[in-house]
Enzyme design. Structure first.
Site, PDB file in Angstrom:
ATOM      1  CG  ASP A 131      -1.814   1.337   1.350  1.00 23.63           C
ATOM      2  OD1 ASP A 131      -2.677   1.426   0.685  1.00 23.63           O
ATOM      3  OD2 ASP A 131      -1.273   2.173   2.204  1.00 23.63           O
ATOM      4  CE1 TYR A 155       0.830   7.492   2.528  1.00 22.03           C
ATOM      5  CE2 TYR A 155       1.254   5.270   2.020  1.00 22.03           C
ATOM      6  CZ  TYR A 155       0.623   6.499   2.647  1.00 22.03           C
ATOM      7  OH  TYR A 155      -0.471   5.923   3.351  1.00 22.03           O
ATOM      8  CE  LYS A 212      -3.551   4.854   0.922  1.00 22.01           C
ATOM      9  NZ  LYS A 212      -2.216   4.514   0.741  1.00 22.01           N
ATOM     10  CG  HIS A 219      -4.095   9.792   0.793  1.00 23.15           C
ATOM     11  ND1 HIS A 219      -2.683   9.898   0.649  1.00 23.15           N
ATOM     12  CD2 HIS A 219      -4.141   9.144   2.054  1.00 23.15           C
ATOM     13  CE1 HIS A 219      -2.130   9.163   1.458  1.00 23.15           C
ATOM     14  NE2 HIS A 219      -2.775   9.050   2.428  1.00 23.15           N
TER      15      HIS A 219
END
Length: 278
Positions: A48, A53, A78, A111
């Protein structure tokens, strides 16, 4: 409850998703590459990630270097609120595919709900379009409260396959989880380990001693037995391995109830929990 590292759930899209996934939040560079490679070596088949990120490239590289077939590994990313909106979301989906070096993503999520109703719905329509174009297999949301889910339903749009929420015994999001379960939405649990904040809790220590398992393993097993898809994160190789060692025991109903009693509602959230966003 017969569970194993290969246990999966069928999403409303018809595609199958492995229940246990590796989270890669706040992990970057060689560290995330090592974590992902280790996870794939020991049997994880679900990673994930997210654009926020900034590690999609490393996730894609780990998959490419694993020698596993593409269809054997479930990859999620996301789009966060700064990039919401129909056209912008479509652009960012293409960017994620480029970063990951993939032709399709297994799951793509909104997200967060922080962009407001109009942009949330426009973004959801973009995800539907990308799914119909074959760029995504399943679509979902993250951090969505009942209000945000009702928006989708009220617009006569298909509901998400997944809602990814902060869930652990101290923050159980019961009303949202119930809504999702009643509407065929699979619940994913991020921060299922509570980021280690309350590992000194007496109940956790008691159950750790009783089952001969580490506290993170107790928390992951709780999530699995509740029917969630937990996404424990670690940059440490030994933790990545031990977090998957949760299939040789099952907690009894009484012990599951002890953990359920730890719920602190929204106050139990580790950090952000924007399920009530306007």
């Amino acid at each position: 409850m017969a569970l194993s590292l290969t246990s999966s759930v069928t999403l409303r899209s018809g595609w199958s998703m492995p229940l246990l996934g590796l989270g890669v939040y706040q992990n970057s560079g060689p560290s995330v590459l090592t974590a992902c490679s280790t996870a794939l070596q020991v049997g994880y088949r679900h990673i994930d990630s997210a654009q926020a990120y900034r590690n999609e490239a490393e996730v894609g590289r780990a998959l490419n270097e694993s020698n596993l077939k593409r269809e054997e590994v479930f990859i999620t990313s996301k789009v966060y609120s700064a990039n919401h909106g129909y056209d912008r979301a479509l652009q960012m989906i293409d960017q994620s595919l480029h970063n990951l070096c993939l032709e399709y993503m297994d799951l793509f999520l909104i997200h967060d709900p922080l962009s407001g109703k109009e942009r949330r719905l426009a973004t959801w329509r973009a995800l539907i379009k990308a799914r119909d174009d074959g760029k995504i297999r399943s679509i979902g949301v993250s951090n969505y409260g009942i209000k945000h889910l009702e928006e989708i339903k009220g617009a006569s749009l298909e509901l998400p396959s997944v809602n990814q929420l902060e869930i652990h015994p101290f923050c159980q999001q019961a009303s949202i989880v119930n809504w999702c379960e009643q509407n065929g939405i699979v619940v994913q649990a991020y921060s299922p380990l509570d980021r280690g904040n309350r590992w000194d809790n007496p109940t956790l220590k008691e159950l750790s001693d009783k089952y001969g398992k580490e506290i993170p393993q107790i928390l992951i097993r709780w999530s699995l037995q509740r029917g969630y898809s937990p996404l424990p994160k670690s940059s440490k190789t030994d933790r990545v391995i031990s977090n998957a060692d949760v299939y040789d025991f099952e907690m009894g109903e009484e012990d599951m109830e002890k953990l359920a009693a730890l719920d602190e509602g929204s106050l139990g959230a580790v950090k952000w929990n924007p399920v009530d966003a306007a």
